[in-house]
Design an enzyme around this catalytic site. Sequence first.
Site, PDB file in Angstrom:
ATOM      1  CB  SER A 181      -0.942  -0.041   1.206  1.00 40.16           C
ATOM      2  OG  SER A 181      -1.960   0.937   1.079  1.00 40.16           O
ATOM      3  CD  GLU A 277      -5.808  -4.015  -3.953  1.00 38.77           C
ATOM      4  OE1 GLU A 277      -5.516  -3.019  -3.280  1.00 38.77           O
ATOM      5  OE2 GLU A 277      -5.184  -5.089  -3.909  1.00 38.77           O
ATOM      6  CG  HIS A 307      -5.655  -2.181   0.016  1.00 38.37           C
ATOM      7  ND1 HIS A 307      -4.880  -1.895  -1.079  1.00 38.37           N
ATOM      8  CD2 HIS A 307      -5.167  -1.419   1.038  1.00 38.37           C
ATOM      9  CE1 HIS A 307      -3.963  -0.999  -0.743  1.00 38.37           C
ATOM     10  NE2 HIS A 307      -4.110  -0.708   0.527  1.00 38.37           N
TER      11      HIS A 307
END
Length: 344
Positions: A181, A277, A307
């Site tokens: 991320s 996602e 995610h």
Amino acid sequence: MTIHMETSGTRNTGAATPIAAPRRVEITGTSVAARLFGWGSRLTVRPVIAAWATEPRLPWPACLVDAVAGALPGLAGTRNTSIRLPKCRAEWIAPTDRSTETDGRAVLYTHGGGFMAGGLNTHRRLAARIGRSCRADVLAVNYRMLPRYSIDEAIEDGLDGYRYLLGRGYAPQDIVIAGDSAGGFLAFSIALAARDRGLPLPGSIVGMSPLTDLDPTGKLAHPNVDRCAVIPAAALRRLVESSDRADARRGGSDRISPVDADLRGLPPVLIQVGSTEMIVADAELMAQRLAAAGVDCELQVWHNQLHVFHIVADAVPEAARAIEAIGTWYDQIVSHRSEHATVG
């Protein structure tokens, strides 16, 4: 589980010869466990993030998440040692089993959490699993975070971690920079910063559901904007606002997102992302631009995974397989590099 290779480019180890397209691998099949975690995240995690995005100036205890995660045990067969970098803490994760040979490899790991949450505790087991899969020691960096510090400062902390590994004698080609991320944004940014500062490039980069573009436009226009089980659209705008405020306090920033950087010369890259996602927009764009810059890139799209699904590897089989796939990909990169060196 079904694996389908859609497109394939010629393998390249970083030369600036354009590659027609990144290798895109579709991994289909969704376990019951993966579906349950997806539903659970939509009912719990997403609403909390949406509430923060509605009232971001409230005293949200972001640090509490990492503090609570401190109760989780480390991965069996590993030893964790606290490390002090110039301006932040880090953690050294190494195998305790003497039969586990790390082959002189190291992973520099930067955790996700929107640059403002998460830490060593939340991502300790994930980082250790990646190290085990790659047969490598791990340095997990507890970089400085928003809103008190800027993303530039987080990148500097990651660069200090990279220098630490070089100082310990790890060859740059044996270092993997990995992140999930927001940590994926940092992983690419650290490699680019190393290149621009005259440091040797790492051997490879791994991004798990990586944020690669701070501009939310592409993500907000993607069909997954309402399908993502973790990130609500409003959170993207708030993240940009928080970053802009932190930059303003430091007198501004000339930082650009990895997708907009000169990517030529970067080492081989693996990107893994869930098909539903929102970040899939960033993953696809980054893979395309890496290929256009002549960088060897493999994009793995895992069907119906949320995610950073990797973090639930204890319960979701696809997450465990994705982490194993990182090690398999890395072994292929090392093998190809050795073959190339022998031929040369």
